[in-house]
Each structure stands twice: as structure tokens, then as C-alpha cells.
Motif scaffolding. Structure first.
Motif, PDB file in Angstrom:
ATOM      1  N   LYS A 248       0.804  -1.283   0.011  1.00  0.00           N
ATOM      2  CA  LYS A 248       0.006   0.164   0.072  1.00  0.00           C
ATOM      3  C   LYS A 248       0.860   1.203   0.039  1.00  0.00           C
ATOM      4  O   LYS A 248       1.695   1.414   0.804  1.00  0.00           O
ATOM      5  CB  LYS A 248      -0.924  -0.110   1.004  1.00  0.00           C
ATOM      6  CG  LYS A 248      -2.093  -1.130   1.062  1.00  0.00           C
ATOM      7  CD  LYS A 248      -3.051  -0.999   2.274  1.00  0.00           C
ATOM      8  CE  LYS A 248      -3.889  -2.242   2.517  1.00  0.00           C
ATOM      9  NZ  LYS A 248      -4.971  -1.999   3.313  1.00  0.00           N
ATOM     10  N   ASP A 251       1.132   3.317   3.230  1.00  0.00           N
ATOM     11  CA  ASP A 251       1.900   2.413   4.506  1.00  0.00           C
ATOM     12  C   ASP A 251       3.336   2.986   3.930  1.00  0.00           C
ATOM     13  O   ASP A 251       4.153   3.101   5.095  1.00  0.00           O
ATOM     14  CB  ASP A 251       1.859   0.965   4.141  1.00  0.00           C
ATOM     15  CG  ASP A 251       0.542   0.589   4.662  1.00  0.00           C
ATOM     16  OD1 ASP A 251      -0.147   1.329   5.363  1.00  0.00           O
ATOM     17  OD2 ASP A 251       0.185  -0.543   4.675  1.00  0.00           O
ATOM     18  N   LYS A 254       4.185   6.563   5.393  1.00  0.00           N
ATOM     19  CA  LYS A 254       4.286   6.622   6.743  1.00  0.00           C
ATOM     20  C   LYS A 254       5.592   6.029   7.173  1.00  0.00           C
ATOM     21  O   LYS A 254       6.485   6.855   7.970  1.00  0.00           O
ATOM     22  CB  LYS A 254       3.080   5.846   7.444  1.00  0.00           C
ATOM     23  CG  LYS A 254       1.900   6.260   7.133  1.00  0.00           C
ATOM     24  CD  LYS A 254       0.720   5.407   7.836  1.00  0.00           C
ATOM     25  CE  LYS A 254      -0.772   5.893   7.403  1.00  0.00           C
ATOM     26  NZ  LYS A 254      -1.698   5.070   8.267  1.00  0.00           N
ATOM     27  N   GLU A 255       6.037   5.016   6.323  1.00  0.00           N
ATOM     28  CA  GLU A 255       7.181   4.365   6.821  1.00  0.00           C
ATOM     29  C   GLU A 255       8.558   5.348   6.318  1.00  0.00           C
ATOM     30  O   GLU A 255       9.540   5.638   7.011  1.00  0.00           O
ATOM     31  CB  GLU A 255       7.332   3.128   6.112  1.00  0.00           C
ATOM     32  CG  GLU A 255       8.871   2.244   6.376  1.00  0.00           C
ATOM     33  CD  GLU A 255       9.196   1.975   7.833  1.00  0.00           C
ATOM     34  OE1 GLU A 255      10.398   1.801   8.186  1.00  0.00           O
ATOM     35  OE2 GLU A 255       7.834   1.815   8.661  1.00  0.00           O
TER      36      GLU A 255
END
Length: 269
Positions: A248, A251, A254-255
Motif C-alpha cells: 500500500k 503505508d 508513513k514508513e
């Protein structure tokens, strides 16, 4: 000294004016029917550029795979001036044009290998035109036994240069960054070339982005471990924004934000 964290670097691959994800090893001028396409986007190149800008994803590359992609590339650059690199057909005659059009850096391969043989003269000339700091050398490669040989012309033609400590040291005198597609695994979503990433971690001394085979968000950690944080990673066909089901995009964003913060903190140590 605390090592940096490997980051996610975005991409926009252009083919016939559209954003696509292609199995790299199937690109061929001689046999166009062999082309395998994983994804064709409804969104324009500019829309993807805006998504990357909104999420602060720097260091991304726009690659023009063949003719008919200039308009789409310009759309991406105008959507994020100074935020994207551009490659594909770059030479000493047009490199300055693409910088002036908004590219942060230009990416060069085939121009450096007339008739498949490396030309230091060509490298020096384009480096002087745009400046070392605005030049990325693409040493995308194909595996031959336990070696990797630079491949040009949409990864169809093998050159006389081996990706090695010596060749990367020499090239880094004239450029500020490397881009390396592992063409044999590009677009397959079957895992990265771990041996190549490990070697790059030993060899590179300038920022380097690896592309090819990433299929899980954990691959970012894998690349970090294998390279000691010296190599960044591009995701393509496995990403949901490119029709993939394994990773995704949000995701990864964010990482990446966490990793960027760690890197900035390490710089202050």
C-alpha cells in the motif's frame, strides 16, 4: 557514526505517453509483441507527480521508455518543478533543456555507450554541461553468472561495462547519484536481487537508488540491512497505485516519513 536509513524513492515509467508498469526484460524494439505490461494508469504523469509532491517523496525518477513520452514527462516536471529526475534519451544536446524544464537532475545511460562501448569523453562532456551535481548515471544491468553488466537502450543491449567497485568509483567522479534497475527482475514482483544490493552497499560512495522486484514493504528493511543504508529502493508493479496488491502506497509514505526523520536526526549527531 549512525548509518542512514534506506528510503523509498518513487518512479514514473512512461511508455507511449502513458504511465505504465512493464516487465523490464520484455522491452524490445525488434520484437514489440513480446512486451508484457502489468499496469496502465488512467492518471496522467502530472497527477502522479503531484501525489509524490504532496507526500514529500523526493528523489523520484521519470523514465521515458522510447519515443512519444516528452509531453508526459514535461507534465510531470511542471507539476513538481525541481522535485523529479528525468531519464530516457538524455544526451549532451538535450540535457540542459530538461534541467531548464524543471528536472532536478538528468539521468543518462545510452549516451555514455556509443555502439555499446563506454566513452569517458561522453561522460565528461555531459557532466560539464549540467554539472556533476545535476547528473545521475543509470547503470541498470543484467546478470551474467556472478557479474552484472550495464544494459542500455531500454535494457535490451549489453555494454562492455561491468558494475563493480572500479567502474562505480570512476563514474562517481563525474556524477552525484546512481540509478540501478536490475532488469532481469524488473516488474516481476518476485523479490529483489539481494546479491546486487549487497554488493552495491559495499561499492557505492554516492546516493544510489535500486529498482527491481520489490514486492513487500519489508523489502525496504531488507535493502537497508543488505546495503548498510547506502541504497534506496523503488517500488513499482507491487504498489497499489500501480495496480498491485502487495504494497500500500500510504503505508510506504508513513514508513518513509519515519525514516526521513531518523536520517535528519542522525545528521545532527
Amino acid at each position: 557514526m549512525t548509518p542512514r536509513c534506506s528510503l523509498f524513492r518513487p518512479c514514473i515509467d512512461l511508455h507511449q505517453g502513458q504511465v505504465k508498469q512493464i516487465v523490464g526484460g520484455t522491452l524490445s524494439d525488434k520484437s514489440p509483441d513480446t512486451l508484457k505490461t502489468n499496469f496502465v494508469a488512467r492518471q496522467s504523469a502530472g497527477e502522479f507527480a503531484r501525489i509524490y509532491k504532496e507526500n514529500n517523496l523526493e528523489g523520484g525518477h521519470v523514465i521515458k521508455l522510447g519515443p512519444g513520452n516528452d509531453e508526459a514527462a514535461l507534465d510531470a516536471l511542471s507539476s513538481w518543478p525541481g522535485g523529479l529526475q528525468v531519464g530516457g534519451g538524455i544526451n549532451e544536446k538535450n540535457a540542459r533543456y530538461w534541467i531548464d524544464a524543471g528536472a532536478s537532475k538528468v539521468i543518462v545511460t545510452s549516451f555514455l555507450f556509443p555502439d555499446g562501448r563506454f566513452s569517458l569523453e561522453h561522460l565528461k562532456s555531459i557532466s560539464e554541461i549540467v554539472g556533476k551535481g545535476r547528473l545521475v548515471v543509470d547503470v541498470s544491468c543484467r546478470r551474467r553468472g556472478d557479474r552484472w553488466l550495464v544494459a542500455m537502450n531500454k535494457w535490451q543491449d549489453i555494454t562492455d561495462m561491468e558494475v563493480s567497485q572500479n567502474s562505480l568509483d570512476m563514474l562517481s567522479e563525474y556524477c552525484s547519484e546512481f540509478l540501478i534497475h536490475a532488469a532481469d527482475v524488473e516488474g516481476l514482483c518476485q523479490g529483489i536481487d539481494e546479491d546486487l544490493v549487497r554488493k552495491l552497499g559495499e561499492w557505492v560512495t554516492i546516493p544510489t537508488t535500486y529498482a527491481g522486484g520489490a514486492r513487500d514493504i519489508s523489502d525496504l528493511d531488507l535493502v537497508h540491512r543488505l546495503s548498510g543504508g547506502r541504497v534506496d529502493l523503488t517500488y513499482g508493479s507491487s504498489l497499489d497505485i500501480f495496480g498491485g496488491a502487495q504494497v500500500k502506497f500510504q503505508d510506504l509514505v508513513k514508513e518513509n516519513t519515519l525514516r526521513q526523520a531518523k536520517n535528519q536526526g542522525n545528521e545532527g549527531v
